[in-house]
Design a protein around this motif. Structure first.
Motif, PDB file in Angstrom:
ATOM      1  N   PRO A   1      -3.570  12.271  11.036  1.00  0.00           N
ATOM      2  CA  PRO A   1      -5.138  12.017  10.959  1.00  0.00           C
ATOM      3  C   PRO A   1      -5.406  12.611   9.935  1.00  0.00           C
ATOM      4  O   PRO A   1      -4.688  13.375   8.982  1.00  0.00           O
ATOM      5  CB  PRO A   1      -5.785  12.486  11.595  1.00  0.00           C
ATOM      6  N   MET A   2      -6.538  11.837   9.015  1.00  0.00           N
ATOM      7  CA  MET A   2      -6.940  12.238   7.307  1.00  0.00           C
ATOM      8  C   MET A   2      -5.468  12.404   6.023  1.00  0.00           C
ATOM      9  O   MET A   2      -6.153  12.630   4.880  1.00  0.00           O
ATOM     10  CB  MET A   2      -7.095  14.327   7.059  1.00  0.00           C
ATOM     11  N   ASP A   3      -4.343  11.722   6.307  1.00  0.00           N
ATOM     12  CA  ASP A   3      -3.406  10.888   5.248  1.00  0.00           C
ATOM     13  C   ASP A   3      -4.752  10.143   4.764  1.00  0.00           C
ATOM     14  O   ASP A   3      -5.304   9.186   5.506  1.00  0.00           O
ATOM     15  CB  ASP A   3      -2.365  10.543   6.271  1.00  0.00           C
ATOM     16  N   MET A   4      -3.988   9.089   3.469  1.00  0.00           N
ATOM     17  CA  MET A   4      -5.058   8.561   2.750  1.00  0.00           C
ATOM     18  C   MET A   4      -3.865   7.894   2.555  1.00  0.00           C
ATOM     19  O   MET A   4      -2.491   7.652   2.318  1.00  0.00           O
ATOM     20  CB  MET A   4      -5.350   9.273   1.789  1.00  0.00           C
TER      21      MET A   4
ATOM     22  N   VAL B   1       0.865  -0.994  -0.065  1.00  0.00           N
ATOM     23  CA  VAL B   1      -0.150   0.145   0.185  1.00  0.00           C
ATOM     24  C   VAL B   1       0.699   1.259  -0.072  1.00  0.00           C
ATOM     25  O   VAL B   1       2.261   1.194   0.703  1.00  0.00           O
ATOM     26  CB  VAL B   1      -0.935   0.311   1.424  1.00  0.00           C
ATOM     27  N   GLU B   2       0.187   2.316  -0.091  1.00  0.00           N
ATOM     28  CA  GLU B   2       1.084   3.655  -0.262  1.00  0.00           C
ATOM     29  C   GLU B   2       0.269   4.241   0.465  1.00  0.00           C
ATOM     30  O   GLU B   2      -1.318   4.838   0.725  1.00  0.00           O
ATOM     31  CB  GLU B   2       0.992   3.743  -2.155  1.00  0.00           C
ATOM     32  N   PHE B   3       1.011   5.642   1.055  1.00  0.00           N
ATOM     33  CA  PHE B   3       0.459   6.580   1.915  1.00  0.00           C
ATOM     34  C   PHE B   3       0.447   7.633   1.987  1.00  0.00           C
ATOM     35  O   PHE B   3       2.312   8.532   1.237  1.00  0.00           O
ATOM     36  CB  PHE B   3       0.719   6.463   3.218  1.00  0.00           C
ATOM     37  N   PHE B   4       0.249   8.792   1.719  1.00  0.00           N
ATOM     38  CA  PHE B   4       0.187  10.255   1.519  1.00  0.00           C
ATOM     39  C   PHE B   4      -0.625  11.094   2.004  1.00  0.00           C
ATOM     40  O   PHE B   4      -2.673  10.641   2.662  1.00  0.00           O
ATOM     41  CB  PHE B   4      -0.436  10.511   0.129  1.00  0.00           C
TER      42      PHE B   4
END
Length: 417
Positions: free
Chosen positions: A407-410, A362-365
Motif C-alpha cells: 500500500p502507497m507504492d506508486m 509501467v513502473e512501480f516504486f
C-alpha cells in the motif's frame, strides 16, 4: 563515485550529524505520502498567513490528523505563517497561533516580526523558525535572530556553502536550507512583479509567477523579436543538490528543505524517496558512499524544469536561467497508487491517477525497496468487470503485478513524446 571529500566544496567541514529531511505538503494526502516516503518533517500551510494561497492548505482538524499520522513515523509538522502582514492581517493572529499550538504543530515558519513576537508570547510551545523571506545571508544576522529566541533560521537561497559553513562556525543554531525545487528570480521571493501585473500580492500568498511568462523586447513600441519562439522568460532553472549530499552534510546544514507545496503527490514522493536513500546511504558509510544513477533518474522522472545547483558553489549565470522554450525533462506520468495487494493471487488493487491500459509498460516504486517495470496485463474494475482501459480519475483497478507491492507504492508510465 561521490565521497566525503567531494572536490566541489573546499571549505571547513563540520560534524557528521544526520540532517533532517523536510518535505512540502500542500494537502493532507501529500503530507501522508511525504512522511511515508521518508520525510523527517513536513511543512504545510493553514487557511491564513501563508505564501501559497493556491495550495490545498489545511483546516485545524486536518492539521491534527496530519500531526497524528506524522507522529506514527516519528516525524514533525511545521506550518508556514510567512506572509508580510498588513494592518488588516493582524486581526485574529493570536487565536490562529493558539489553535496551531493546540493542534500539535511543532513549529511555525515566520518572517514578519509581529508574527514572531506574537507566537513567542501567546503560543510558547510553538518553535519559531525564521523564514527564507527574511533573506538572511550572514552570521551576524543569524546571531541576531538567535538572540531573539529563535532556534532555527531558514537561510536565503542566495547563500553559498562556504558562507553556510562560516555561519555554523560562528553561531550555534540550526540552519535550514533549500536543497531542491523552484528558485525565485527575485531575491528570496521578495518580488512585486505579480502585484503590478495582476494585483496579486506575492508576499501575501498570491504570486502569479510572472517570471515564468513569455516576454518580448520593444524599442519605441516596435517589437524586436518577430515570432513566438523568440520570446523569452525570466525564470530560473530548478535547484537539485542530490549529487552533492556529502558537501551539504559536511557544511553543517541541519535541515534539507524541498520546495513544492503546489507540486503533485508523485513529485513529493519521488523527490523525498531519492534524497532519503542518498542521505541514509552516506550516513551509513561516508568513506564508501556512491551516488547511484537510479536516484538521479528518479529525480528526472519528476522534474518540471531543467536543474542546477543554485548559489551553493557559484553565482548562477545565463546558463542557469530559462530564456528559451524549455525542454520538459520528465517524460513520466503518475498513473496510480497501490491500495492493497493479495500475495496469494498476485493481484494488486490500484487507484488510477492517469489513463493507462493493458499492453503499456509501467513502473512501480516505493519507500521499502519496491522497484520494477512490467507490461500491464488484463485489468478489471473492483467488481471484476474486464476493462479496455483505466480511463476515470480515482477509479479502482485490479490487475496482476509481476512482483509484490505494498500500500502507497506508486505506479508511473512513460509519456509518449
Amino acid at each position: 563515485m561521490t565521497t566525503a571529500a567531494s572536490p566541489r566544496y573546499t571549505g571547513k567541514r563540520h560534524r557528521l550529524a544526520k540532517p533532517e529531511l523536510l518535505a512540502p505538503a500542500g494537502n493532507l494526502e501529500k503530507l501522508k505520502f511525504a512522511v511515508h516516503y521518508g520525510a523527517d518533517a513536513v511543512y504545510i500551510g493553514g487557511q491564513k498567513y501563508g505564501l501559497r494561497s493556491g495550495a490545498g492548505n489545511f483546516t485545524f482538524e486536518e492539521m491534527k490528523e496530519g500531526v497524528e499520522f506524522a507522529a506514527r513515523y516519528g516525524a514533525k509538522v511545521f506550518v508556514a505563517t510567512n506572509i508580510y502582514a498588513h494592518n488588516e492581517d493582524i486581526a485574529g493572529l493570536e487565536d490562529y497561533l493558539r489553535h496551531l499550538q493546540e493542534a500539535g504543530i511543532a513549529a511555525i515558519i515566520a518572517a514578519d516580526p509581529v508574527i514572531i513576537e506574537t507566537a513567542q508570547r501567546v503560543a510558547p510551545k510553538l518553535e519559531v523558525h525564521l523564514s527564507t523571506q527574511q533573506s538572511t545571508l550572514n552570521w551576524q544576522a543569524v546571531k541576531f535572530w538567535k538572540d531573539e529566541g529563535l532556534p532555527r533560521v531558514v537561510l536565503a537561497r542566495e547563500v553559498s556553502l562556504e558562507e553556510i559553513a562560516q555561519i555554523k562556525a560562528n553561531v550555534d543554531i540550526e540552519i535550514e536550507a533549500f536543497i531542491h525545487g523552484a528558485m525565485c528570480s527575485s531575491f528570496s521571493g521578495r518580488c512585486v512583479l505579480s502585484n503590478h501585473f495582476t494585483d496579486r500580492d506575492s508576499n501575501r500568498g498570491g504570486c502569479s509567477q510572472s517570471c515564468r511568462w513569455k516576454y518580448d523586447i520593444f524599442e519605441e513600441d516596435k517589437p524586436m523579436f518577430g515570432t513566438e519562439e523568440d520570446k523569452f522568460t525570466m525564470g530560473s532553472k530548478d535547484l537539485c543538490m542530490l549529487a552533492d549530499i556529502p558537501d551539504l552534510i559536511e557544511a553543517g546544514i541541519d535541515s534539507f528543505k524541498i520546495e513544492g507545496r503546489m507540486k503533485s503527490v508523485h513529485y513529493v514522493a519521488t523527490v523525498v524517496n531519492a534524497y532519503r536513500q542518498a542521505i541514509d546511504s552516506y550516513m551509513a558509510d561516508p568513506e564508501h558512499y556512491e551516488l547511484k544513477q537510479e536516484w538521479l533518474d528518479d529525480i528526472n522522472k519528476a522534474a518540471n524544469r531543467p536543474l542546477n545547483s543554485g548559489f551553493f558553489y557559484d553565482t548562477p549565470g545565463p546558463e542557469d536561467h530559462i530564456y528559451e522554450p524549455e525542454e520538459k525533462p520528465a517524460p513520466y506520468d503518475f498513473a496510480g497508487v497501490v491500495l492493497s495487494y493479495d500475495a496469494s493471487t498476485g493481484l494488486a488493487v490500484v487507484q488510477q491517477r492517469n489513463h493507462f491500459k493493458p499492453g503499456q509498460e509501467v513502473e512501480f516504486f516505493g519507500p521499502k525497496g519496491t522497484f520494477f517495470k512490467q507490461i500491464v496485463g488484463p485489468i478489471t474494475d473492483e467488481k471484476g468487470i474486464l476493462l479496455e482501459a483505466a480511463r476515470h480519475p480515482l477509479q479502482t483497478i485490479v490487475f496482476k503485478t509481476d512482483y509484490a507491492v505494498q500500500p502507497m507504492d506508486m505506479m508511473r508510465k512513460r509519456v509518449r513524446l
